[in-house]
Design a protein around this motif. Structure first.
Motif, PDB file in Angstrom:
ATOM      1  N   CYS A  20       0.846  -1.206   0.000  1.00  0.00           N
ATOM      2  CA  CYS A  20       0.000   0.000   0.000  1.00  0.00           C
ATOM      3  C   CYS A  20       0.876   1.248   0.000  1.00  0.00           C
ATOM      4  CB  CYS A  20      -0.929   0.009   1.212  1.00  0.00           C
ATOM      5  SG  CYS A  20      -1.936   1.513   1.293  1.00  0.00           S
ATOM      6  N   VAL A  21       0.676   2.103  -1.032  1.00  0.00           N
ATOM      7  CA  VAL A  21       1.472   3.334  -1.130  1.00  0.00           C
ATOM      8  C   VAL A  21       0.646   4.551  -0.686  1.00  0.00           C
ATOM      9  CG1 VAL A  21       2.994   2.419  -2.920  1.00  0.00           C
ATOM     10  CG2 VAL A  21       0.887   3.597  -3.592  1.00  0.00           C
ATOM     11  N   HIS A  22      -0.481   4.301  -0.059  1.00  0.00           N
ATOM     12  CA  HIS A  22      -1.329   5.348   0.543  1.00  0.00           C
ATOM     13  C   HIS A  22      -1.848   6.357  -0.480  1.00  0.00           C
ATOM     14  CE1 HIS A  22       0.599   3.523   3.957  1.00  0.00           C
ATOM     15  NE2 HIS A  22       1.781   3.998   3.609  1.00  0.00           N
ATOM     16  N   CYS A  23      -2.033   5.920  -1.729  1.00  0.00           N
ATOM     17  CA  CYS A  23      -2.452   6.868  -2.774  1.00  0.00           C
ATOM     18  C   CYS A  23      -3.901   7.314  -2.604  1.00  0.00           C
ATOM     19  CB  CYS A  23      -2.259   6.237  -4.151  1.00  0.00           C
ATOM     20  SG  CYS A  23      -3.320   4.791  -4.426  1.00  0.00           S
ATOM     21  N   GLY A  24      -4.725   6.482  -1.989  1.00  0.00           N
ATOM     22  CA  GLY A  24      -6.121   6.858  -1.751  1.00  0.00           C
ATOM     23  C   GLY A  24      -7.047   6.616  -2.937  1.00  0.00           C
ATOM     24  N   LEU A  25      -6.539   5.980  -4.000  1.00  0.00           N
ATOM     25  CA  LEU A  25      -7.394   5.760  -5.178  1.00  0.00           C
ATOM     26  C   LEU A  25      -8.544   4.793  -4.884  1.00  0.00           C
ATOM     27  CD1 LEU A  25      -4.680   5.616  -7.982  1.00  0.00           C
ATOM     28  CD2 LEU A  25      -6.384   7.408  -7.601  1.00  0.00           C
ATOM     29  N   CYS A  26      -8.411   4.022  -3.809  1.00  0.00           N
ATOM     30  CA  CYS A  26      -9.462   3.061  -3.457  1.00  0.00           C
ATOM     31  C   CYS A  26     -10.610   3.717  -2.684  1.00  0.00           C
ATOM     32  CB  CYS A  26      -8.869   1.943  -2.604  1.00  0.00           C
ATOM     33  SG  CYS A  26      -7.967   2.570  -1.167  1.00  0.00           S
ATOM     34  N   LEU A  27     -10.396   4.919  -2.173  1.00  0.00           N
ATOM     35  CA  LEU A  27     -11.400   5.499  -1.267  1.00  0.00           C
ATOM     36  C   LEU A  27     -12.791   5.662  -1.893  1.00  0.00           C
ATOM     37  CD1 LEU A  27      -8.903   5.843   0.541  1.00  0.00           C
ATOM     38  CD2 LEU A  27      -9.778   8.089   1.197  1.00  0.00           C
ATOM     39  N   ARG A  46      -8.048   1.666   7.212  1.00  0.00           N
ATOM     40  CA  ARG A  46      -8.073   0.355   7.898  1.00  0.00           C
ATOM     41  C   ARG A  46      -6.707  -0.333   7.797  1.00  0.00           C
ATOM     42  NH1 ARG A  46     -13.751  -0.177   5.497  1.00  0.00           N
ATOM     43  NH2 ARG A  46     -15.098   0.291   7.270  1.00  0.00           N
ATOM     44  N   ILE A  47      -6.073  -0.198   6.643  1.00  0.00           N
ATOM     45  CA  ILE A  47      -4.735  -0.800   6.501  1.00  0.00           C
ATOM     46  C   ILE A  47      -3.794  -0.150   7.517  1.00  0.00           C
ATOM     47  CG2 ILE A  47      -2.721  -0.948   4.956  1.00  0.00           C
ATOM     48  CD1 ILE A  47      -4.767  -1.277   2.623  1.00  0.00           C
ATOM     49  N   HIS A  48      -3.905   1.159   7.649  1.00  0.00           N
ATOM     50  CA  HIS A  48      -3.063   1.885   8.607  1.00  0.00           C
ATOM     51  C   HIS A  48      -3.350   1.404  10.038  1.00  0.00           C
ATOM     52  CE1 HIS A  48      -0.653   5.194  10.065  1.00  0.00           C
ATOM     53  NE2 HIS A  48      -1.618   5.483  10.924  1.00  0.00           N
ATOM     54  N   ALA A  80     -10.095  -1.559  -7.236  1.00  0.00           N
ATOM     55  CA  ALA A  80      -9.701  -0.179  -7.549  1.00  0.00           C
ATOM     56  C   ALA A  80      -8.202   0.056  -7.387  1.00  0.00           C
ATOM     57  CB  ALA A  80     -10.463   0.782  -6.632  1.00  0.00           C
ATOM     58  N   CYS A  81      -7.524  -0.782  -6.625  1.00  0.00           N
ATOM     59  CA  CYS A  81      -6.135  -0.499  -6.232  1.00  0.00           C
ATOM     60  C   CYS A  81      -5.137  -0.764  -7.369  1.00  0.00           C
ATOM     61  CB  CYS A  81      -5.761  -1.362  -5.028  1.00  0.00           C
ATOM     62  SG  CYS A  81      -4.034  -1.179  -4.555  1.00  0.00           S
ATOM     63  N   PRO A  82      -4.377   0.259  -7.786  1.00  0.00           N
ATOM     64  CA  PRO A  82      -3.404   0.042  -8.867  1.00  0.00           C
ATOM     65  C   PRO A  82      -2.150  -0.686  -8.386  1.00  0.00           C
ATOM     66  CG  PRO A  82      -3.359   2.345  -8.159  1.00  0.00           C
ATOM     67  CD  PRO A  82      -4.415   1.665  -7.342  1.00  0.00           C
ATOM     68  N   SER A  83      -1.971  -0.800  -7.065  1.00  0.00           N
ATOM     69  CA  SER A  83      -0.756  -1.434  -6.539  1.00  0.00           C
ATOM     70  C   SER A  83      -0.965  -2.905  -6.188  1.00  0.00           C
ATOM     71  CB  SER A  83      -0.280  -0.687  -5.291  1.00  0.00           C
ATOM     72  OG  SER A  83      -0.078   0.663  -5.585  1.00  0.00           O
ATOM     73  N   GLY A  84      -2.155  -3.417  -6.425  1.00  0.00           N
ATOM     74  CA  GLY A  84      -2.419  -4.841  -6.187  1.00  0.00           C
ATOM     75  C   GLY A  84      -2.409  -5.233  -4.716  1.00  0.00           C
ATOM     76  N   VAL A  85      -2.841  -4.323  -3.842  1.00  0.00           N
ATOM     77  CA  VAL A  85      -2.880  -4.661  -2.414  1.00  0.00           C
ATOM     78  C   VAL A  85      -3.938  -5.743  -2.175  1.00  0.00           C
ATOM     79  CG1 VAL A  85      -3.446  -3.783  -0.102  1.00  0.00           C
ATOM     80  CG2 VAL A  85      -2.073  -2.398  -1.662  1.00  0.00           C
ATOM     81  N   GLN A  86      -3.513  -6.823  -1.504  1.00  0.00           N
ATOM     82  CA  GLN A  86      -4.471  -7.914  -1.208  1.00  0.00           C
ATOM     83  C   GLN A  86      -5.123  -7.639   0.144  1.00  0.00           C
ATOM     84  OE1 GLN A  86      -2.704 -11.810  -1.761  1.00  0.00           O
ATOM     85  NE2 GLN A  86      -1.533 -11.035  -3.474  1.00  0.00           N
TER      86      GLN A  86
HETATM   87  S1  SF4 Z   1      -5.468   2.186  -3.766  1.00  0.00           S
HETATM   88 FE1  SF4 Z   1      -4.151   0.522  -2.987  1.00  0.00          FE
HETATM   89  S2  SF4 Z   1      -2.167   1.502  -2.636  1.00  0.00           S
HETATM   90 FE2  SF4 Z   1      -3.669   3.170  -2.818  1.00  0.00          FE
HETATM   91  S3  SF4 Z   1      -4.339   3.565  -0.679  1.00  0.00           S
HETATM   92 FE3  SF4 Z   1      -5.777   2.080  -1.531  1.00  0.00          FE
HETATM   93  S4  SF4 Z   1      -4.941   0.079  -0.934  1.00  0.00           S
HETATM   94 FE4  SF4 Z   1      -3.266   1.572  -0.676  1.00  0.00          FE
END
Ligand code: SF4
Ligand code: SF4
Length: 429
Positions: A20-27, A46-48, A80-86
């Motif tokens: 997770c790079v904290h980009c927020g694109l999933c919000l 939640r990840i935080h 939605a996550c471009p970084s593939g966070v599971q």
């Molecule tokens: S889109 Fe993915 S990388 Fe970005 S904050 Fe959400 S979980 Fe983290």
């Protein structure tokens, strides 16, 4: 200040935090964030919280537990996550431990824990639990019985609203139904535990559609739960035990495919390697079972649907179940199947990918947020001009139907397969 470390995850799981790079694109994809606008109710938040709890930076408190409990595990954030966070692997590892730490059990309510662990996975117990209401309905006392039922404590009252009315005694489905027309193979239809009681019509429709498509259909008289119910109850060991039982049984079968019309069960069964990852003796059997496992929409798309001929002059809209869209990545196939029904008009549903609030047993454990999401879904359906809402998961059907009814709208909510069966029924074999 670092706290003692009561919550542990494996190094492999901990690595997933780093993705997770904290980009927020999933919000914007997260239903609870969309409703509350609270970072702690977002995937990133939640990840935080989970990482800080595992690191011992924050206390594993009731407040942290509340934000994690509010997560539907709809997995829209993963799509939605471009970084593939599971994300699901993280919450599935942390939430059960946190619930144990905070409540001393896996779910906040002991009644709910009992219902989800000891009633839902067993079809006979589900049938018995809805029997009094169904009897009352049969003798015209349904309204009174519903009022009494709603006075029962917490989840028990909610359960009577969530589980629909139906016949007092439902006959079981045939163990074998032969293919119609040129035979293309055989399938085992998995009916689901709650599904076999509350959606018998759907399972009958599955038999119609599968046989019309040239497949012999087998069913089991005593089908073990796939483990999804235990997983919803934050009980990974229970989920693994149920999964092992089902794998043992399926491994003895020689059907060409195992097919499920319930997106939640399909998602759980396709993830058996994850559920049973530390039980090496099952690995070969799991691989063999997962290879044959298909959601019914996926299956019909893959083998090629025999075009249904019966016209259905109706305008419908389609709601994407999270367990199909995000967990199985199936979105276009159900729409393609519907478009093959002559006369049917399919219109787009705004926010079709936003969870309806059913999410397994979420409408029992988080009734307020579930209701907010159910009402939001109904509001979106009402803008479409459709006369029917179609979906591909029994939990979504029950949740949307219930909230449509509450909004005074008597609109049917049906499964893709029920519409296909209706079309086939209008034309000769
Ligand atoms: S889109 Fe993915 S990388 Fe970005 S904050 Fe959400 S979980 Fe983290
Ligand atoms: S699983 Fe769903 S509810 Fe949970 S954080 Fe992800 S998008 Fe939000």
């Amino acid at each position: 200040m670092r706290h003692s470390l009561p919550i542990h995850v494996s190094p492999e799981t901990y690595d997933k935090f780093n993705a997770c790079v904290h980009c927020g694109l999933c919000l914007p994809a997260c239903p609870t964030y969309v409703e509350t606008a609270n970072e702690a109710d977002s995937p990133r938040g939640r990840i935080h919280l989970m990482r800080a709890t595992v690191d011992g930076v924050i206390e594993p408190s009731a407040i942290v537990n509340e934000h994690l409990d509010r997560c539907l595990v709809c997995r829209a954030c993963e799509t939605a996550c471009p970084s593939g966070v599971q994300y699901h692997a993280l919450i599935e590892a942390v939430r059960p431990q946190l619930a144990q730490h905070v409540h001393g059990r896996t779910l906040q309510s002991p009644i709910l824990e009992f219902v989800v662990k000891h009633i839902f996975p067993y079809p006979r117990r589900v049938a018995l639990s809805v029997l009094p209401l169904r009897l009352a309905n049969a003798v015209g006392l349904g309204g009174l019985a519903q009022k009494v039922a709603r006075m029962m404590p917490g989840p028990l009252g909610a359960m009577t609203e969530v589980l629909p009315d139906g016949p007092i005694l439902s006959r079981s489905l045939p163990a074998f139904t032969p293919a119609l027309g040129e035979r293309r193979g055989s399938v085992l239809l998995l009916q689901g535990c709650v599904g076999s009681v509350v959606s018998r019509d759907l399972n009958a429709a599955c038999i119609t559609v599968l046989t019309r498509n040239g497949f012999d259909v087998h069913t089991l008289s005593a089908e073990p739960c796939c483990g999804a119910m235990a997983a919803h109850a934050n009980d990974p060991q229970g989920a693994a035990d149920f999964a092992a039982q089902l794998v043992e049984l399926l491994a003895t079968r020689d059907d060409d495919y195992f097919v499920s019309p319930i997106a939640g069960c399909g998602a759980q069964l396709k993830a058996l390697d994850h559920v049973l990852h530390d039980q090496t003796r099952y690995h070969d059997k799991v691989r063999a079972v997962v290879r044959k496992m298909r959601d019914i929409n996926e299956f019909l798309g893959e083998v090629g649907l025999r075009p249904p001929q019966g016209r259905i002059e109706r305008t419908v809209t389609y709601h994407d179940p999270c367990h199909l869209l995000n967990a199985q990545r199936i979105s276009e196939t159900p729409r393609q199947l519907l478009r093959q029904i002559p006369g049917l008009t399919l219109v787009a549903l705004p926010e079709t990918d936003l969870c309806c609030g059913a999410a397994g047993t979420y409408n029992l454990s988080q009734p307020e947020m579930a209701a907010q999401l159910g009402q939001r879904k109904v509001g979106n359906i009402q803008t479409t001009g459709a006369t029917e809402c179609i979906t591909a998961n029994v939990g979504c059907q029950l949740q949307i139907e219930r909230h449509l009814k509450a909004a005074g709208q008597d609109m049917p909510v049906r499964h893709v397969i029920e519409l296909l069966a209706e079309s086939y029924a209008k034309s000769p074999v």
